[in-house]
Design a protein around this motif. Structure first.
Motif, PDB file in Angstrom:
ATOM      1  N   SER A 172       0.829  -1.202   0.000  1.00 40.40           N
ATOM      2  CA  SER A 172       0.000   0.000   0.000  1.00 40.40           C
ATOM      3  C   SER A 172       0.863   1.251   0.000  1.00 40.40           C
ATOM      4  O   SER A 172       1.822   1.350   0.786  1.00 40.40           O
ATOM      5  N   GLU A 178      -0.522   9.825   6.423  1.00 31.54           N
ATOM      6  CA  GLU A 178      -0.695   8.471   6.954  1.00 31.54           C
ATOM      7  C   GLU A 178       0.504   8.042   7.777  1.00 31.54           C
ATOM      8  O   GLU A 178       0.373   7.319   8.775  1.00 31.54           O
ATOM      9  N   MET A 236       1.099  -9.105   3.916  1.00 35.02           N
ATOM     10  CA  MET A 236       0.540  -7.793   4.259  1.00 35.02           C
ATOM     11  C   MET A 236      -0.684  -7.459   3.426  1.00 35.02           C
ATOM     12  O   MET A 236      -1.636  -6.839   3.914  1.00 35.02           O
ATOM     13  N   GLN A 237      -0.687  -7.864   2.165  1.00 36.77           N
ATOM     14  CA  GLN A 237      -1.804  -7.501   1.286  1.00 36.77           C
ATOM     15  C   GLN A 237      -3.095  -8.218   1.656  1.00 36.77           C
ATOM     16  O   GLN A 237      -4.188  -7.761   1.295  1.00 36.77           O
ATOM     17  N   THR A 240      -5.458  -6.318   4.973  1.00 35.87           N
ATOM     18  CA  THR A 240      -6.003  -4.972   4.904  1.00 35.87           C
ATOM     19  C   THR A 240      -7.145  -4.907   3.898  1.00 35.87           C
ATOM     20  O   THR A 240      -7.075  -5.529   2.832  1.00 35.87           O
ATOM     21  N   ASN A 241      -8.162  -4.144   4.252  1.00 32.96           N
ATOM     22  CA  ASN A 241      -9.292  -3.953   3.334  1.00 32.96           C
ATOM     23  C   ASN A 241      -8.959  -2.991   2.200  1.00 32.96           C
ATOM     24  O   ASN A 241      -9.763  -2.789   1.298  1.00 32.96           O
ATOM     25  N   GLU A 242      -7.772  -2.387   2.250  1.00 29.31           N
ATOM     26  CA  GLU A 242      -7.346  -1.482   1.187  1.00 29.31           C
ATOM     27  C   GLU A 242      -6.955  -2.230  -0.084  1.00 29.31           C
ATOM     28  O   GLU A 242      -6.892  -1.640  -1.167  1.00 29.31           O
ATOM     29  N   THR A 243      -6.689  -3.524   0.032  1.00 27.38           N
ATOM     30  CA  THR A 243      -6.271  -4.313  -1.123  1.00 27.38           C
ATOM     31  C   THR A 243      -7.367  -4.352  -2.183  1.00 27.38           C
ATOM     32  O   THR A 243      -8.514  -4.704  -1.903  1.00 27.38           O
ATOM     33  N   TYR A 328       0.887  -6.058  11.699  1.00 24.49           N
ATOM     34  CA  TYR A 328      -0.553  -6.000  11.466  1.00 24.49           C
ATOM     35  C   TYR A 328      -1.263  -5.038  12.422  1.00 24.49           C
ATOM     36  O   TYR A 328      -2.485  -5.060  12.507  1.00 24.49           O
ATOM     37  N   ARG A 329      -0.491  -4.241  13.140  1.00 24.72           N
ATOM     38  CA  ARG A 329      -1.016  -3.207  14.044  1.00 24.72           C
ATOM     39  C   ARG A 329      -2.018  -3.778  15.047  1.00 24.72           C
ATOM     40  O   ARG A 329      -3.097  -3.208  15.282  1.00 24.72           O
ATOM     41  N   ARG A 333      -5.365  -2.230  17.331  1.00 18.24           N
ATOM     42  CA  ARG A 333      -6.657  -2.905  17.355  1.00 18.24           C
ATOM     43  C   ARG A 333      -7.128  -3.128  18.793  1.00 18.24           C
ATOM     44  O   ARG A 333      -8.308  -2.934  19.111  1.00 18.24           O
TER      45      ARG A 333
END
Length: 383
Positions: A172, A178, A236-237, A240-243, A328-329, A333
């Motif tokens: 990303s 960010e 990583m991809q 995340t919902n950004e993928t 994965y942070r 969370r």
């Protein structure tokens, strides 16, 4: 009548005076990208000046002249280096089109990152939407890379990463806004895309170097944690919902390799605080398959995809844990969903993660599409 005409003339002159100190576009130099290195205790900067006169409206350069040139200077501080570079420029430098910043590995390891960011965003001309990258290659070489088929530099992978991200969402893109949020929120870590130069394109005249997003470099408030790159970064991809779109290649029981396209990814991370703090992960996705080798059922295809995605997620997690990275942070969370538990376990804004902190992982292919009419081979090849 003469008095009225004179009054109008004086009034019009007064209005025109507001334009006398206006900067003429042709008398300015436009910054498109910057590179920062650190050697022998000094900052080294590379400034990419773009020539908009050589970029046509159809995004194709109008001549064979270079679209950009790179200026170099060094100094005891970043501002010192920038002012040293000003000594050799011909016109006023305009920062309003500044679109990306490349930071070397040496800067990541030896220099506090926040002051560097502050140096570029404290002026009203610059924006928080500047894309940020790190590299292990020479910074100057990264800035000298031009787009394939000589497209406009403003549309390069560095200056416009979201375009190619729509088609292949491996890493990303991250902008300064960010980045600062990542460092400010628990657990105070930020992953910066890692750029690697590859010479895997060519034309009839020359070989062409291209930038590749090959992983991430991870920063904290205290300094640099390390790189996660190559196959170790693939998980990583899937977290995340950004993928937007990715691919998975799996090996069938018959020994054949097949590749599927992953889309419509939905990730849910749930802290489990009943005993030790763990994080359960549920990943739902859709997959599309266009080629098949060997005989395999839909059920088997789904199983293979789920196994491979889960393997890549865990491979990235294990590599990150070895480097004390919360990739994965999970700390954030827990902070969002279980604040009291986070307060008990946090230290300097993050919780300690181990191999066992990753709880249950469920990967579910909710839909399998086919670009073909069937899931069978078109022609059966016999030996």
């Amino acid at each position: 009548m003469n008095k009225i005409a004179l009054s109008l003339l004086i009034g019009s002159i007064a209005l025109l005076t507001g334009c006398w100190d206006m900067n003429e576009p042709e008398r300015m130099l436009y910054v498109n990208g910057m590179g920062v290195d650190f050697k022998d205790g000094k900052y080294e900067i590379y400034m990419q000046i773009i020539d908009f006169a050589n970029t046509a409206k159809n995004d194709q350069p109008t001549t064979d002249q270079p679209q950009a040139e790179i200026g170099f200077a060094s100094g005891d501080t970043l501002d010192d280096a920038v002012n040293e570079l000003y000594h050799t420029v011909d016109q006023k430098v305009f920062w309003g089109h500044f679109s990306f910043l490349v930071i070397s590995e040496e800067v990541m390891k030896n220099v506090k990152f926040t002051p560097i960011v502050d140096s570029f965003i404290r002026y009203r001309e610059t924006r928080y939407q500047i894309w940020v990258y790190t590299t292990q290659d020479p910074v100057e070489e990264v800035l000298l890379v031009r787009p394939v088929i000589n497209k406009a530099l403003t549309l390069s992978k560095l200056g416009d990463p979201e375009n190619s991200f729509e088609q292949e969402s491996f890493i990303s893109p991250v902008n300064i806004r960010e980045l600062l949020i990542g460092l400010d929120e628990p657990g105070h870590e930020a992953a910066i895309p890692l750029i690697t130069i590859k010479e895997n394109w060519s034309s009839s005249k020359e070989s062409i170097k291209a930038p590749e997003l090959s992983g991430v470099g991870v920063l904290t408030r205290g300094g640099f944690k390390g790189f996660i790159s190559g196959d170790e970064a693939r998980g990583m991809q899937w977290m995340t919902n950004e993928t937007k779109r990715g691919e998975v290649t799996y090996k069938s029981d018959e020994g054949h390799f097949n590749t599927v396209i992953i889309e419509n990814l939905k990730v849910k991370i749930t802290p489990d605080v009943k005993h030790d703090v763990k994080f359960d992960v549920d990943v739902k996705l859709q997959a599309s398959i266009s080629n098949l080798t060997g005989s395999i059922t839909i059920k088997e295809i789904k199983k293979k995809i789920e196994e491979e995605v889960a393997r890549e997620i865990m491979a990235t997690y294990h590599d990150a844990i070895d480097k004390d990275i919360d990739i994965y942070r999970f700390s954030e969370r827990l902070y969002r969903k279980e604040l009291e538990t986070w307060k008990k376990h946090q230290e300097n804004g993050r919780i300690h993660l181990t191999e066992n902190s990753f709880g249950k992982l469920n990967v579910d292919v909710v839909k399998l599409n086919s670009d073909r009419k069937s899931f069978k081979e078109s022609v059966k090849i016999t030996k």
